[in-house]
Design an enzyme around this catalytic site. Structure first.
Site, PDB file in Angstrom:
ATOM      1  N   LYS A  36       0.746  -1.116   0.021  1.00 33.48           N
ATOM      2  CA  LYS A  36       0.041   0.017   0.233  1.00 33.48           C
ATOM      3  C   LYS A  36       0.819   1.239  -0.119  1.00 33.48           C
ATOM      4  O   LYS A  36       2.089   0.989   0.262  1.00 33.48           O
ATOM      5  CB  LYS A  36      -0.977   0.108   1.328  1.00 33.48           C
ATOM      6  N   ARG A 132     -10.162  -0.521  14.972  1.00 33.44           N
ATOM      7  CA  ARG A 132      -9.915   0.218  13.537  1.00 33.44           C
ATOM      8  C   ARG A 132     -10.954  -0.489  12.759  1.00 33.44           C
ATOM      9  O   ARG A 132     -12.110  -0.218  13.020  1.00 33.44           O
ATOM     10  CB  ARG A 132      -8.456   0.250  13.436  1.00 33.44           C
ATOM     11  N   TYR A 249      17.595  29.307   8.054  1.00 31.06           N
ATOM     12  CA  TYR A 249      16.540  30.013   8.510  1.00 31.06           C
ATOM     13  C   TYR A 249      16.267  30.005  10.110  1.00 31.06           C
ATOM     14  O   TYR A 249      16.726  29.298  10.860  1.00 31.06           O
ATOM     15  CB  TYR A 249      15.190  29.271   8.248  1.00 31.06           C
ATOM     16  N   MET A 297      12.864  23.815   2.608  1.00 32.20           N
ATOM     17  CA  MET A 297      11.863  23.368   1.836  1.00 32.20           C
ATOM     18  C   MET A 297      12.884  22.301   0.933  1.00 32.20           C
ATOM     19  O   MET A 297      12.375  21.218   0.627  1.00 32.20           O
ATOM     20  CB  MET A 297      11.295  24.170   1.134  1.00 32.20           C
TER      21      MET A 297
END
Ligand SMILES: *Cc1c(COP(=O)(O)O)cnc(C)c1O
Length: 348
Positions: A36, A132, A249, A297
């Site tokens: 998955k 679940r 940063y 980023m």
């Protein structure tokens, strides 16, 4: 010719070795594979053929879209794909995908299956304490599954990565008590960590995911599992940062002495988590290059004192998921599934 400035090196040998190790540890049970979330972020279309060649026959995905994306790969391979989220109203009309079947987990899904695919083989999830997905033991006792053609009845362990947790044995015993009561051909309980809980948890089929891809959910698996994915990234700039200056940063990291710093093409948008700011590390050969300052980023800064690094060189990042999870506080599952699609994925 342009090439991407960062790569994910993926080892077929490691993937197959991990599956074989888990198959061995699964004893007499068949060893499947959870593929998955695009093979936990590494690439299901690449992983599945390698797992099939190794002998894996039971694949698990979350959704029909994930099944559709790999369904052609099982043609003629005597393998099946189980869709763990079952069959929603929105999944209809039933996709015509040979070898793919739902893992029914609610009474409504069971009723839907009886309507749209009467007599066809399905799997069923029973909840034994995780709360679940899954029908209840009372549903089973009340006849909800009567007459269904069930291949595999399964349940999922909530605490398999805590071997001493009392819920493991509670769930195992509840699951074992379903034997002979569902008409299922096979039973399946264990994920990666569940395999390490021992033979009592293996039943007929195991469903490892994380450990296939190099994750180590419990210490007992550490010696059996090797890393599959390694991040490598290109150095875009080298600079000397002077004593007293800061890097990145918010100026969170300050140089105590002049030092060489390498700025590398990798960032949190690629899944290199911001939590690794001043905590992660990379390597140039054997030399360790600590991450300094905030992960941006698309960029990260490395303390390059331990090696001679030049613009255009490539460094590789720590691929030990146990280390990286400990350094970042981010789970191994999130580290893998967060790997972005900007990487050039290079399988060896
Ligand atoms: C994801 C999943 C697995 C695989 O679990 P790992 O901890 O990654 O080995 C097995 N079974 C079910 C139902 C799952 O959702």
């Amino acid at each position: 010719m342009s090439h991407r400035p960062h790569r994910l090196y993926l080892s077929s040998d490691a993937l197959v070795a991990n599956w074989r190790a888990l198959a061995r540890l699964s004893g007499a049970a068949a060893c499947g594979a959870a593929v998955k979330a695009d093979g936990y972020g590494l690439g299901a279309r690449e992983a599945v053929p390698r797992l099939l060649d190794a002998g894996c026959r039971d694949l698990f995905v979350a959704t029909w879209a994930e099944a559709r994306a790999i369904a052609d790969l099982i043609a003629g391979r005597d393998a099946t794909i189980a869709v763990l989220h079952g069959l929603r109203e929105a999944d209809l009309p039933l996709p015509d995908l040979p070898g793919v079947r739902p893992v029914l987990s609610t009474a409504a899904q069971v009723a839907r299956w009886r309507m749209v695919a009467p007599g066809q083989v399905c799997d069923v999830m029973v909840d034994t304490g995780m709360n679940r997905l899954g029908v209840s033991e009372a549903d089973v006792a009340g006849g909800l599954l009567d007459g269904l053609a069930i291949d595999t009845v399964m349940s999922h362990l909530a605490c398999a990565d805590e071997p001493g947790h009392a819920l493991n044995e509670v769930q195992r015993a509840r699951f074992a008590a379903l034997a002979g009561r569902t008409g299922a051909r096979r039973m399946s309980l264990a994920n990666s960590a569940g395999i390490a809980l021992g033979a009592g948890y293996h039943f007929d089929v195991t469903r490892p995911g994380l450990a296939l891809y190099g994750g180590v959910p419990v210490a007992a698996l550490a010696s059996a599992i090797c890393p599959v994915a390694t991040i490598a990234a290109e150095v875009l700039q080298c600079r000397t940062v002077r004593a007293g200056e800061t890097v990145g940063y918010n100026a969170t990291w300050r140089a105590e002495a002049d030092l060489p710093v390498a700025i590398v093409n990798l960032g949190y948008a690629d899944g290199y988590r911001r939590a690794l700011s001043s905590r992660g590390c990379a390597f140039a050969g054997d030399a360790l290059l600590p991450v300094i300052g905030r992960v941006s980023m698309d960029l990260v800064a490395l303390d390059a004192r331990a090696a001679t690094v030049r613009e255009g060189d490539w460094v590789r990042f720590d691929d030990d998921l146990v280390h990286v999870a400990a350094a970042s506080g981010v789970s191994q599952y999130e580290l893998l599934t967060g790997l972005g699609d900007r990487f050039e994925r290079v399988w060896s």
